[in-house]
Design a protein around this motif. Structure first.
Motif, PDB file in Angstrom:
ATOM      1  N   LEU A 312       0.827  -1.208   0.000  1.00  0.00           N
ATOM      2  CA  LEU A 312       0.000   0.000   0.000  1.00  0.00           C
ATOM      3  C   LEU A 312       0.860   1.256   0.000  1.00  0.00           C
ATOM      4  CD1 LEU A 312      -2.875  -0.942   2.481  1.00  0.00           C
ATOM      5  CD2 LEU A 312      -3.134  -0.359   0.073  1.00  0.00           C
ATOM      6  N   GLY A 313       2.004   1.175   0.668  1.00  0.00           N
ATOM      7  CA  GLY A 313       2.911   2.324   0.671  1.00  0.00           C
ATOM      8  C   GLY A 313       3.739   2.441  -0.585  1.00  0.00           C
ATOM      9  N   ARG A 316       0.965   3.500  -4.667  1.00  0.00           N
ATOM     10  CA  ARG A 316      -0.144   4.362  -4.273  1.00  0.00           C
ATOM     11  C   ARG A 316      -1.159   4.542  -5.399  1.00  0.00           C
ATOM     12  NH1 ARG A 316       2.628   9.155  -0.606  1.00  0.00           N
ATOM     13  NH2 ARG A 316       3.733   7.752   0.831  1.00  0.00           N
ATOM     14  N   THR A 396      -9.836   7.128  -3.432  1.00  0.00           N
ATOM     15  CA  THR A 396      -8.703   6.713  -2.620  1.00  0.00           C
ATOM     16  C   THR A 396      -9.217   5.961  -1.411  1.00  0.00           C
ATOM     17  OG1 THR A 396      -7.478   8.668  -3.285  1.00  0.00           O
ATOM     18  CG2 THR A 396      -6.674   7.509  -1.361  1.00  0.00           C
ATOM     19  N   LYS A 400      -5.340   3.588   2.434  1.00  0.00           N
ATOM     20  CA  LYS A 400      -4.289   4.405   1.825  1.00  0.00           C
ATOM     21  C   LYS A 400      -4.260   5.803   2.459  1.00  0.00           C
ATOM     22  CE  LYS A 400      -3.689   2.278  -2.693  1.00  0.00           C
ATOM     23  NZ  LYS A 400      -3.658   2.536  -4.134  1.00  0.00           N
ATOM     24  N   LYS A 401      -5.406   6.380   2.705  1.00  0.00           N
ATOM     25  CA  LYS A 401      -5.468   7.690   3.304  1.00  0.00           C
ATOM     26  C   LYS A 401      -4.811   7.682   4.684  1.00  0.00           C
ATOM     27  CE  LYS A 401      -9.342   9.979   2.862  1.00  0.00           C
ATOM     28  NZ  LYS A 401     -10.802  10.244   2.868  1.00  0.00           N
ATOM     29  N   ARG A 404      -0.996   7.469   4.256  1.00  0.00           N
ATOM     30  CA  ARG A 404      -0.439   8.744   3.853  1.00  0.00           C
ATOM     31  C   ARG A 404      -0.392   9.722   5.014  1.00  0.00           C
ATOM     32  NH1 ARG A 404      -3.347   9.792  -2.055  1.00  0.00           N
ATOM     33  NH2 ARG A 404      -2.354   8.039  -3.121  1.00  0.00           N
TER      34      ARG A 404
END
Length: 408
Positions: A312-313, A316, A396, A400-401, A404
């Motif tokens: 996931l990192g 993106r 998104t 993921k949010k 981040r």
């Protein structure tokens, strides 16, 4: 060691609906089977007397069952053949009866042992040397602890006990009754247990040339103890799943926890359903196998989750479904090698093992298969569905949010 071409990504999510439908069907059918026809509880949970015997000649289970029923002393028994090359005529025989001494017989024994007798000291039926001041029965009713004020007359005590109809002393020696504490004048009296009576029935009905001389194993569990064990087993599985959910919520994200919990519940239900389907006994060893499978399934799922979090990192721009496909593809070799090595180990016990070991291995075989595919087709898709439902805007995903925000 890589079993698949590096960089190759398989579209697992494309067929997730089929596998999820299959998993739900299996889990639902297993859940129904726990109520009807219901699991075949072993003596550990149900209570009763169980003996394991090896007959001298080949015999079928129906003949053994008929012999026990024909005696009129026992209810309909469960007779299970045990596959053992060294004993080709080996069986487990289980009856619901536990104690040979009911409440009425206990009162008769107390009276025969002159408990609380206050008559003359020279009374022929209750002399001082055979006048009990305390009588205690073992939980199984096959052993009595009796106390006297003076040195006991063992011959007289033996006659008192055997005067009660249906009560017999256990055979096997002349030291029954015996003094176990000379200082306190304590006497131990061993009575025939239900296991002893069951062996006598087999010898009478089948003859000494067929029936074994002695049992390989005798066990009994009272109904109260069986219920406590059953409740404890259920609670142990539930607590294990709850703490797994808390661990995953702490290590990853709350959205990851439901997936692995549902996968673990799915695996446990599938194993129990398989036991009901094949009419195998559910015992404490089965619960131990289920707990092992829950831990194994969680470990396999955590490996996939860890790779999902890592990707996931890295990626993106990819959707969560694509991240799952990539992560599962990258860990597929590891999953197959780990599951294959474990499967080979338990298959040896399943093929050549006997009794409890064979049933434990059977549970592990079913659990490994269920746990391996549930990590891919139950836990991961459910996490993607939860994330999609909780996502708020922009295409998104919520996971993921959060990643981040953590890196910002």
């Amino acid at each position: 060691m890589e079993l698949f071409k590096p960089g190759k990504v398989y579209d697992f999510m494309r067929v997730r609906r089929f596998w999820i439908t299959l998993s739900l069907s299996l889990a639902f059918a297993s859940l129904i089977s726990l109520f009807w026809p219901g699991p075949n509880y072993g003596t550990d949970f149900r209570g009763g007397t169980e003996i394991e015997v090896a007959f001298k000649k080949k015999i079928d289970s129906s003949a053994v069952r008929h012999a026990v029923v024909a005696s009129g002393q026992f209810s309909e028994p469960d007779v299970i053949e045990v596959q053992d090359p060294s004993h080709p005529a080996r069986f487990l025989i289980r009856v619901q009866e536990i104690s040979t001494v009911d409440e009425q017989t206990k009162e008769a024994l107390k009276k025969a042992l002159c408990l609380g007798f206050e008559g003359a000291a020279d009374d022929a039926n209750c002399p001082v040397s055979a006048r009990a001041t305390e009588v205690k029965f073992s939980a199984g009713g096959d052993k009595l602890g009796v106390r006297y004020d003076v040195e006991p007359d063992l011959a007289k005590i033996k006659g008192q006990v055997t005067s009660i109809p249906g009560v017999k002393l256990r055979a096997g020696g002349s030291d029954n009754p015996q003094v176990v504490n000379p200082r306190d004048h304590r006497v131990e009296i061993q009575l025939q247990s239900k296991g002893d009576q069951l062996m006598d029935v087999l010898k009478q009905q089948l003859g000494p040339e067929v029936a074994p001389d002695s049992a390989l194993r005798v066990e009994w569990v009272g109904p109260r103890a069986g219920k406590q064990l059953r409740d404890s087993a259920r609670n142990s599985v539930a607590l294990a799943i709850v703490f797994i959910m808390l661990y995953l919520a702490f290590r990853f994200d709350l959205r990851f926890a439901p997936g692995v919990v549902i996968a673990c519940v799915h695996d446990a239900l599938v194993v129990l359903g398989a036991f009901v389907l094949f009419k195998k006994e559910v015992t404490l060893s089965t619960i131990a196998a289920v707990l092992t499978i829950v831990g194994y399934s969680m470990n396999d799922t955590v490996v996939v989750y860890d790779r999902i979090r890592e990707n996931l990192g890295k990626h993106r721009g990819k959707s969560f479904g694509d991240i799952i496909n990539l992560s599962v593809s990258e860990t597929l070799s590891r999953t197959i090698l780990t599951s294959g090595a474990t499967m080979l180990s338990v298959l040896a016990f399943f093929i050549w093992g006997t009794g409890v070991i064979k049933d434990f291995a059977f549970a592990m075989v079913v659990g490994i298969v269920a746990g391996t595919y549930s990590s891919i087709y139950v836990a991961a898709p459910l996490t993607e569905w939860i994330d999609r439902r909780m996502s708020r805007g922009g295409g998104t995903t919520a996971v993921k949010k959060r990643l981040r925000a953590a890196k910002a």
